[in-house]
Design an enzyme around this catalytic site. Structure first.
Site, short mmCIF file in Angstrom:
data_model
loop_
_atom_site.label_atom_id
_atom_site.label_comp_id
_atom_site.label_asym_id
_atom_site.label_seq_id
_atom_site.Cartn_x
_atom_site.Cartn_y
_atom_site.Cartn_z
N SER A 101 3.30 3.67 6.80
CA SER A 101 3.66 4.27 5.70
C SER A 101 4.04 5.82 5.57
CB SER A 101 2.37 4.35 4.81
OG SER A 101 1.18 4.88 5.53
N CYS A 159 0.54 -8.63 10.29
CA CYS A 159 2.21 -8.22 10.45
C CYS A 159 2.81 -8.06 11.69
CB CYS A 159 2.43 -7.66 9.12
SG CYS A 159 2.07 -5.97 9.53
N GLU A 214 -6.41 -4.09 0.64
CA GLU A 214 -5.68 -5.46 0.80
C GLU A 214 -6.69 -6.26 0.92
OE1 GLU A 214 -3.66 -7.54 4.68
OE2 GLU A 214 -3.08 -5.20 4.17
N ASN A 244 -3.08 1.52 9.34
CA ASN A 244 -2.39 1.20 10.32
C ASN A 244 -2.15 2.50 11.24
OD1 ASN A 244 0.59 2.18 9.79
ND2 ASN A 244 -0.16 1.27 7.94
N HIS A 250 -0.06 -2.84 -0.94
CA HIS A 250 -1.21 -3.44 -0.20
C HIS A 250 -1.82 -4.66 -0.97
CE1 HIS A 250 -1.89 0.68 -0.90
NE2 HIS A 250 -2.95 0.13 -1.62
N HIS A 309 -11.00 -1.90 1.85
CA HIS A 309 -9.46 -1.74 2.03
C HIS A 309 -8.89 -2.42 0.79
CE1 HIS A 309 -5.50 -1.66 3.11
NE2 HIS A 309 -5.73 -0.56 3.93
#
Length: 281
Positions: free
Chosen positions: A259, A187, A124, A217, A72, A122
């Protein structure tokens, strides 16, 4: 009880590539260091740890081991420091996350203040903003009201953001600046999975989302489904399943975060099938 498993669930290509890169690297190296989780799933990380992946909390503890960068993304300052120390870096960053880094820099080069829609803490988002000079993070519509933005802005989005949250934020952002360029960096796996969960939640009595509690996610899928179907549950293993959930359930929808490994999905589906004596739809 009929069981409907989402057509697309489990490992996305970015996670799959990162895990495979780690496995391939561990075949050549006895140990490899990683700062934090390579991917947000304990089952996956425990397996890699058993094969030689070493968790460290600072670069000083990497020693002579190669350093594996997480899927990430990583704070760019940490990468610079690792290179200055002469560490051998193995980059497992998801290509789609690298695209976000590229888009964010392009927006900044156009003279825009870059707004990142995402979760402030996060990994990311931390990685994205570390590459920018004057970024602004917005997590929810409430964050727009208190924002002090420039008139020329650009927007990128955390790849796993909930689509509905972004749709609520964007119209408000447009009232804050006169020149706003938006790049949709959610994404494809996230967009696809969040679309599929709508159908699962509406067409089944109960829904189970398989995912680690640290997975953004997976939590998004749970939130979307729960908003439509109160009988939505999130589990990280078969041991967390409560048979009471299925007392009045004639149809069950199952999905999983990006994941979540396929073998865990199969294990949970088989466990539910066995417990109920039904066949998968």
């Amino acid at each position: 009880m009929k069981i409907e498993v989402a057509q697309h669930c489990g490992f996305c290509s970015g996670v799959k590539n990162a895990v495979q890169l780690a496995k391939n690297s561990l075949e050549k190296q006895k140990n490899i260091a990683v700062l934090g989780d390579l991917v947000h799933n304990k089952v996956v990380m425990d397996e890699l740890k058993d094969n030689g992946l070493v968790f460290v909390d600072s670069l000083d503890k990497v020693g002579n081991m190669p350093l594996l960068l997480r899927a990430h993304g990583t704070d760019v300052n940490l990468i610079y420091a690792a290179k200055e120390m002469g560490l051998n870096i193995i980059d497992a960053t998801c290509p789609l996350v690298r695209e976000i880094h590229k888009h964010a820099r392009e927006l900044e080069e156009e003279g825009r203040q870059v707004i990142v829609i995402g979760d402030r803490g996060h990994d990311e988002v931390i990685g994205i903003v570390s590459r920018l000079h004057d970024p602004y993070i917005i997590e929810s519509p409430d964050g727009v009201d208190s924002s002090k933005l420039k008139q020329r802005t650009g927007v990128v989005i955390q790849s796993t953001q909930r689509i509905e949250n972004v749709q609520n934020i964007l119209p408000l952002l447009l009232t804050k600046s006169c020149d706003c360029r938006i790049i949709n960096t959610i994404c494809e796996p996230t967009r696809r999975n969040q679309t599929e969960i709508l159908s699962l939640a509406k067409n089944n009595d109960c829904v189970i989302v398989i995912g680690d509690p640290t997975s953004a996610n997976s939590n998004r899928l749970f939130e979307v489904s729960r908003s439509l179907n109160e009988h939505t549950y999130m589990v990280a293993s078969k041991e967390e399943i409560n048979p009471i959930w299925f007392n009045d359930c004639t149809s069950l929808g199952i999905t999983a975060g990006a994941s979540t490994p396929g073998k865990l999905i199969e294990e949970i589906v088989a466990y539910i099938n066995f417990s109920n004596g039904d066949n998968k739809k």
